[in-house]
Design a protein around this motif. Structure first.
Motif, PDB file in Angstrom:
ATOM      1  N   ASN A  73       0.851  -1.202   0.000  1.00  3.11           N
ATOM      2  CA  ASN A  73       0.000   0.000   0.000  1.00  3.11           C
ATOM      3  C   ASN A  73       0.880   1.242   0.000  1.00  3.11           C
ATOM      4  O   ASN A  73       0.634   2.203   0.717  1.00  3.11           O
ATOM      5  N   GLY A  74       1.933   1.205  -0.838  1.00  3.58           N
ATOM      6  CA  GLY A  74       2.920   2.270  -0.889  1.00  3.58           C
ATOM      7  C   GLY A  74       2.578   3.377  -1.855  1.00  3.58           C
ATOM      8  O   GLY A  74       1.410   3.671  -2.127  1.00  3.58           O
ATOM      9  N   VAL A  75       3.642   3.980  -2.436  1.00  2.73           N
ATOM     10  CA  VAL A  75       3.481   5.200  -3.230  1.00  2.73           C
ATOM     11  C   VAL A  75       2.806   4.950  -4.564  1.00  2.73           C
ATOM     12  O   VAL A  75       2.250   5.860  -5.169  1.00  2.73           O
ATOM     13  N   GLY A  76       2.876   3.715  -5.068  1.00  3.09           N
ATOM     14  CA  GLY A  76       2.221   3.398  -6.328  1.00  3.09           C
ATOM     15  C   GLY A  76       2.977   3.916  -7.544  1.00  3.09           C
ATOM     16  O   GLY A  76       4.017   4.580  -7.435  1.00  3.09           O
ATOM     17  N   ILE A  77       2.437   3.605  -8.708  1.00  2.84           N
ATOM     18  CA  ILE A  77       3.065   3.955  -9.988  1.00  2.84           C
ATOM     19  C   ILE A  77       1.989   4.540 -10.888  1.00  2.84           C
ATOM     20  O   ILE A  77       0.866   4.035 -10.940  1.00  2.84           O
ATOM     21  N   SER A  78       2.337   5.610 -11.612  1.00  2.00           N
ATOM     22  CA  SER A  78       1.355   6.207 -12.519  1.00  2.00           C
ATOM     23  C   SER A  78       1.081   5.273 -13.687  1.00  2.00           C
ATOM     24  O   SER A  78       1.926   4.450 -14.071  1.00  2.00           O
ATOM     25  N   GLU A  79      -0.104   5.407 -14.269  1.00  6.37           N
ATOM     26  CA  GLU A  79      -0.500   4.539 -15.377  1.00  6.37           C
ATOM     27  C   GLU A  79       0.428   4.707 -16.575  1.00  6.37           C
ATOM     28  O   GLU A  79       0.816   3.733 -17.222  1.00  6.37           O
ATOM     29  N   GLU A  80       0.820   5.957 -16.874  1.00  3.97           N
ATOM     30  CA  GLU A  80       1.690   6.216 -18.026  1.00  3.97           C
ATOM     31  C   GLU A  80       3.059   5.571 -17.836  1.00  3.97           C
ATOM     32  O   GLU A  80       3.597   4.943 -18.748  1.00  3.97           O
ATOM     33  N   PHE A  81       3.641   5.711 -16.630  1.00  8.38           N
ATOM     34  CA  PHE A  81       4.958   5.129 -16.375  1.00  8.38           C
ATOM     35  C   PHE A  81       4.893   3.607 -16.418  1.00  8.38           C
ATOM     36  O   PHE A  81       5.766   2.950 -16.983  1.00  8.38           O
ATOM     37  N   ALA A  82       3.850   3.036 -15.816  1.00 10.88           N
ATOM     38  CA  ALA A  82       3.714   1.573 -15.802  1.00 10.88           C
ATOM     39  C   ALA A  82       3.562   1.026 -17.211  1.00 10.88           C
ATOM     40  O   ALA A  82       4.051  -0.071 -17.519  1.00 10.88           O
TER      41      ALA A  82
END
Length: 649
Positions: free
Chosen positions: A443-452
């Motif tokens: 449940n951390g900082v996550g990743i943006s959809e564009e970067f992923a």
């Protein structure tokens, strides 16, 4: 022409009327038609495919029955006499409603005896032969008719007397050379015209036709046209009048464009070959540099990490916090070196899987024990849900651990303190393969959809946001994970939302291994054991010695291989730690000599070289295992407990 497949595209694009036959097992199957023959017959690609298939099944549909036998006889003869040319006349029509047309075929096999491909050049000779025979036997009036016929064809045609002097030529011939009338060439030879820088081959070619009645077909030569040298191919046949050879008839075509194209292809192939060789040299130099860099950087890291570990264990250390930071920074630098080396090996195509049989539970417990302390330091809740009692599996243990540790470490690293990490495992069968599925969620900082979507697995890429900018990362971890998963033939999927968390789903194929009873693990008393350290870097040898002596293991040092042989001969050591690179005698040769001398105790490689081939070379020399620098006391004790009291042939 050396090989059909190498010249297929050249033949197919030619304007000459070629057809290629596959005569394997003496059959007669059409393979392709040149562009010139397709245009002559008015066939598009779809129609051509249908015609070829029908010709394969029913050749009599196209070729007059009586001529079909002659054509097959000619094919059989030239199949057995491949150095000779086949010349067969036959009647042919494309459609049943069309009248038959007389064709002359000139056939010759490719020079490569392993091929069974025959190239035929087809010429519609019906009108030309009929009118030419009529013109030769008739009066002056028929001569005018012959000239008219010859001038309508675009092929360059000429005829000469038995002294090789020009008697005539058609309009296409005159236009090609830029002559206004026949007067410019009548009664002259090729030498008189100055067309050839080397007239010898052309002269000898025509003498064979006139003196021996031989026919030549598409003989290549160079011809100077209006100051420019061109490539031509000429065909010549004897001209008979009343049964005697009165001269010759010939034709030629300009193939400069085709030869230039062929020369350009050869030039490009040569340039490509040179470029590939240069790239190979560059890759070899890069690999050698990476290997040297690895060794040269690991050697001082061994000193730093070793001294830091000794200081942290010492009661006299006044600033353990600083030492701990030095240790963390050193381990990060070591991780960076490992990632760069792994990435280079993947890019060069040298990375391979080395599978073995391992206990599934032992692998997962090792991974958990490695990552759990980091999660505890960050006060994370760590949820573990793994399959139990799986037994032995056949897998590359090193890379399976590396993949899962990288993903788990990222989850820990990019989750704020007090977060939640979940690791679930599921094993199932799919399409006859066993699949090991690992789902790792944070449940951390996550990743943006564009970067992923666009950059997640690219080398040296890292998304920056307020929660990640202070985190250390080289941007290689996920790139290496993706390449390793692909190497397994597995898959990796990422589901993430910025500021909410990330889930990675890994699917790794594996097979079950034969189950073996696990040896009962027992603690070995190492106190008083004797170890010989063969190491040419004095400070590193002293660090390893201090580590061993801290647990009451006696240790001696040999500064090179020769000194190591002498000390091993004089003393009874329970184990020898062997550096790979030493002056006078390196670790591999020293090990071979020790085994030859009869030393049966364990020899463990101690090296900054970490490539798989280094491990294999150590095993071939007679070493029992491999300790990667920098070495820790924990690894030393683990190796001692694993091998002490054992003997080897």
């Amino acid at each position: 022409m050396r090989n059909f497949k190498e010249n297929q595209s050249f033949i197919e694009s030619s304007r000459c009327p070629f057809v290629i036959l596959d005569t394997t097992d003496r059959k007669m199957n059409v393979v392709l038609l040149s562009k010139g023959l397709k245009e002559y017959m008015g066939l598009n690609d779809d129609e051509l495919k249908n015609v070829i298939e029908r010709f394969k099944l029913y050749p009599e549909y196209f070729i007059y029955n009586e001529d079909l036998y002659a054509l097959r006889t000619g094919l059989r003869y030239v199949y057995d006499h491949r150095d000779e040319e086949m010349r067969v006349r036959f009647r042919f029509h494309l459609r049943q409603e069309d009248p038959y047309i007389w064709f002359m075929s000139y056939g010759q096999y490719f020079n490569d005896q392993e091929d069974s491909y025959l190239m035929l050049e087809l010429h519609n000779i019906e009108n030309e032969q009929r009118e030419l025979r009529s013109a030769l036997k008739s009066s002056v009036q028929s001569h005018a008719l012959l000239e008219k016929i010859l001038d309508t064809t675009q092929t360059n045609i000429f005829w000469k007397d038995n002294q090789r002097r020009f008697l005539g030529a058609n309009k296409a011939f005159l236009q090609y050379y830029g002559f206004n009338s026949l007067d410019d060439i009548l009664g002259k030879t090729d030498e008189d015209m100055g067309w050839h820088n080397d007239p010898g081959p052309f002269k000898n070619d025509e003498k064979r036709v006139i003196e021996y009645g031989e026919s030549t077909h598409r003989v290549h030569g160079r011809c100077v046209i209006r100051g420019q040298e061109c490539d031509i191919v000429a065909s010549k046949s004897p001209l008979y009048i009343d049964g005697e050879i009165a001269g010759l008839v010939g034709s030629f075509e300009d193939v400069s464009a085709e030869y230039r194209q062929q020369a350009q292809i050869q030039k490009l192939n040569s340039a490509l070959e040179t470029a590939l060789k240069n790239e190979e040299k560059a890759n070899k130099a890069k690999s050698e540099f990476m290997a040297r860099m690895s060794h040269d950087m690991r050697t001082p890291l061994t000193t730093i990490i070793g001294l830091s570990e000794l200081a942290l264990k010492s009661e006299s250390c006044q600033d353990k916090e600083t030492m701990s930071k030095i240790m963390d920074a050193s381990h990060y630098l070591l991780e960076l070196i490992n990632d760069v080396l792994a990435s280079e090996k993947f890019d060069s195509g040298k990375m391979e899987l080395y599978e073995g049989t391992w206990k599934h539970d032992a692998i997962m417990n090792s991974i958990y024990n490695i990552v759990k302390p980091s999660a505890d330091r960050n006060k994370h809740t760590f949820i573990l849900d793994l399959e139990k009692d799986v037994g032995d599996i056949v897998v590359d243990r090193k890379w399976l651990m590396q993949i899962l540790i990288n993903i788990l470490n990222n989850a820990i690293k990019y989750t704020p303190d007090g977060g939640r990490i979940e690791w679930h495992e599921r094993i199932y069968e799919e399409d006859g393969k066993m699949i090991m599925e690992h789902q790792i969620t944070d449940n951390g900082v996550g990743i943006s959809e564009e970067f992923a979507k666009n950059k997640l697995y690219e080398p040296f890429s890292q998304e920056r946001n307020p929660l990640t900018k202070s985190r250390t990362s080289n941007g290689l971890g996920l790139s290496i994970v993706k390449k390793a998963v692909d190497m397994f033939g597995g898959s990796i999927v990422c589901h993430s939302k910025l500021h909410e968390g990330t889930t990675f789903v890994l699917r790794i194929p594996f097979t079950y291994g034969e189950s073996h009873e696990e040896e009962e693990k027992h603690r070995v008393n190492l106190e008083g054991r004797r170890v010989l350290i063969c190491e040419d870097v004095a400070i590193n040898a002293m660090i390893v010695k201090a580590m061993l002596e801290s647990v009451k293991i006696d240790a001696d040092i040999a500064e090179d291989g020769l000194a190591g042989l002498q000390k091993a001969h004089q003393n009874n050591y329970d184990m020898i730690l062997m550096d790979m690179k030493m002056p006078r005698l390196d670790g591999l040769k020293t090990t071979q000599e020790l085994r030859r001398m009869g030393y049966r105790k364990p020899i463990i490689a101690l090296s900054a070289n970490t490539f798989q081939e280094d491990l294999e070379n150590c095993q071939k020399a007679g070493m029992n295992d491999f300790l990667e620098k920098p070495v820790t006391l924990e690894k030393l004790i683990e190796m001692m407990e694993k091998y002490v009291d054992k003997e080897f042939v």
